[in-house]
Write an enzyme that holds these catalytic residues in place. Sequence first.
Site, PDB file in Angstrom:
ATOM      1  N   GLU A  87     -32.377  32.843  53.710  1.00 38.49           N
ATOM      2  CA  GLU A  87     -32.958  31.580  53.288  1.00 38.49           C
ATOM      3  C   GLU A  87     -33.478  30.811  54.495  1.00 38.49           C
ATOM      4  O   GLU A  87     -34.481  30.129  54.435  1.00 38.49           O
ATOM      5  CB  GLU A  87     -31.902  30.762  52.543  1.00 38.49           C
ATOM      6  CG  GLU A  87     -32.450  29.510  51.894  1.00 38.49           C
ATOM      7  CD  GLU A  87     -31.393  28.769  51.067  1.00 38.49           C
ATOM      8  OE1 GLU A  87     -31.765  27.819  50.405  1.00 38.49           O
ATOM      9  OE2 GLU A  87     -30.208  29.163  51.095  1.00 38.49           O
ATOM     10  N   GLN A 100     -29.845  31.509  41.786  1.00 38.49           N
ATOM     11  CA  GLN A 100     -28.701  31.617  42.679  1.00 38.49           C
ATOM     12  C   GLN A 100     -27.571  30.710  42.221  1.00 38.49           C
ATOM     13  O   GLN A 100     -27.765  29.496  42.118  1.00 38.49           O
ATOM     14  CB  GLN A 100     -29.132  31.245  44.098  1.00 38.49           C
ATOM     15  CG  GLN A 100     -28.035  31.422  45.123  1.00 38.49           C
ATOM     16  CD  GLN A 100     -28.317  30.628  46.392  1.00 38.49           C
ATOM     17  OE1 GLN A 100     -28.624  29.446  46.341  1.00 38.49           O
ATOM     18  NE2 GLN A 100     -28.229  31.287  47.525  1.00 38.49           N
ATOM     19  N   GLY A 101     -26.412  31.273  41.941  1.00 35.80           N
ATOM     20  CA  GLY A 101     -25.243  30.495  41.528  1.00 35.80           C
ATOM     21  C   GLY A 101     -24.193  30.464  42.619  1.00 35.80           C
ATOM     22  O   GLY A 101     -23.240  31.244  42.597  1.00 35.80           O
ATOM     23  N   SER A 143     -23.425  26.983  44.741  1.00 35.56           N
ATOM     24  CA  SER A 143     -22.799  25.657  44.780  1.00 35.56           C
ATOM     25  C   SER A 143     -22.101  25.332  43.473  1.00 35.56           C
ATOM     26  O   SER A 143     -22.520  25.761  42.398  1.00 35.56           O
ATOM     27  CB  SER A 143     -23.861  24.586  45.039  1.00 35.56           C
ATOM     28  OG  SER A 143     -24.447  24.761  46.296  1.00 35.56           O
TER      29      SER A 143
END
Lengths: 331, 379
Positions: B242, B124-125, B127
């Site tokens: 999440e 997951q990109g 932040s």
Amino acid sequence: MEFGFSDEQREIKATAREFLASRFPAEKVRELAESGNPYDDALWGEMCELGWPGIAIPERYGGQGLGVVELVILLEEMGYALAPSPFISNAYAGALIASAGSDEQRERWLPGIAAGTARGAAEFTNEGGPVVGAAKGSTVLALLTDGGPRIVPTADAELERIPVIDDTRAYFRVRAESGDPLPGDVAWARAAGAVALAAESVGLAARALDIATEYAKEREQFGRPIGAYQAVSHRLANMLWAVEEARSLTYYAAWCADADPEALPLAASMAKARASDAACSVTHDAIQTLGGIGFTWEHDIHFFLKRARVSAQLMGTAAEHRERVASLVGL
Amino acid sequence: MDLTLTAEEQAFRDEVRAWLAENHPGEPPAGGEDAQFEFARQWQRTLHEAGWAGISWPREYGGRGATLIEQAIFQEEMARAKAPRPANVLGLVMGGPVVIAHGTEEQKERFLEPILSAEEIWCQGFSEPGSGSDLASLKTRAVKEDGGWRITGQKVWTTYAHHAKWCMLLARSDPDAPKHKGLTYFILDMEQDEVEVRPLRQITGEAEFNELFIDGAWVPDENVIGGEGNGWAVAITTLMNERAGLGATAALGLQATLDDLIELAKRRGRAGDPLVRDRIARLKIAVEGLRLGALRSLTATMRVGIPGPEGSIAKLQWSAANQAMTELALELGGLEALRTDDSWSYRFLRSRANSIEGGTSDVLRNIVAERVLGLPKLR
């Protein structure tokens, strides 16, 4: 698995919220608290018509035959309304006699308790003698200490009103020479009583949170509502955390009292400890949020703070219940 | 209200338990991180072949379509059996559900099966160094070219990046739009020279996470999810995924830590110390408060579609309890517990991130204040 209320239970909750809001508006609670006698016979009569005093008493003694879950639903709402009422004392006496009394004792006392026409009252704690809520006006007392679990007709006891800070309930020190022993084990009823008081504390904490939240939305300082400042809004978030955690533990303990009695001792102690702490901290934080107005007699919040503090000393303090929790988890 | 399992739920639990007894992969191999990751990948294949990998996914996409209660039962049994986690956690929990919710038929066809089989790992990109809690301020650029997008920027805290084939990437496709509106959600192929992965060493000394340096990487049009400019709405789905259902599983982990703590207190001769007893009791109450709140949430979600207010505090409860437990362990354990090779020193250090990762406790309190209590926004 379902950890929520059934349709019938939601109905009980909605009815109670509506009834209590109309009969015990803030002005009425204040009037009763300031009168020196917090109990209104006409309002008690109305609760009796609704069948509330007998909600958890078996049907054969005139009760509704429901459980501690339903009792807890009513008590959370009574706490939310901060309704001055002999209800919890009567219910606790009923639970003690129903679970630990002889057949004869049940036959004799439970119908009056269930109908609310011959109220019971029970020992909340012992400080210089048994301390009983709403003893005056009751017919029978269920006492636990200074002579063991026993039943005493109120007429045979000496009552002394204790002037504690909570004016929304009347507390009495009781002196009674004799009594009719309760033959059964009172452990279940004591735990169920602690859960009932926890539910009342959850309700009053939830109301204090609502009062503080509404105020934080309206009160402006430095040009904006104080609830927009994180110093205030994060405190309110923490208050919600306390209320919800106490509520989850209390509902679970109520369910254990009805359906899983082996799990009740741990569940009840966790619930009472958390609910006492939550009610004390949330009412304190509500006053902090209200600022100066919260320290005035004119504002209602002090009645909540005071009930929370006195209830925290009854049926085992948070520290005492945590000590039981420690033992029950193997320490 | 009935906290016992129904006959159907019990049958489901028995099925899971029996399957785990038969198929448990044993201890992870000694050796490097790569070997351990391969072990987790193989374990996920085993899970997938039996239909457990996508337990929450709809059946039409290769999942099991389990109810929330069944998912909770499954996680509880996994924890009870001390079964390892599958390799492609982010793909299963976030990537797949986003493709299912927002993807085209072609995207579902292309991406879903390899997520379940762990053939393609996802990371997951989101932040960036300058955009943590204020995620929508992110600066990674996506510039439109013929047939696709050219991506340039930097991402951080990218778990599994060094194993990943695909990255769920949020980038700014319209620098002139308001900050929440100018974002697009891309699926970035990690196997290209323009993407560089560097390990990020954390206070524990290990590197669970990575930094991602992206210098003109290519994403074809068919790998945009949910359409240009809709990245924020799509990303919110992944963040919700999440957080959903975290409580019940998290409480199981906390209870295991509490059991260790009680053993530690006994071993160090402190079981009779009233201060220790009081603190452990508080922690037990916190664990049960989280577990029971999660069960209330599950019931509310199944009944009315959304959790009640109790669901909003689960992450706060978990991080506070886990941190407090490891702190007490250090006090009880003395210098022994502070040795670099003791598990408590690791757990203490690792838990410092609990109140930051996946939404800081500070931002979560803002969310409770604004969305649950209805307080005015500061901004």
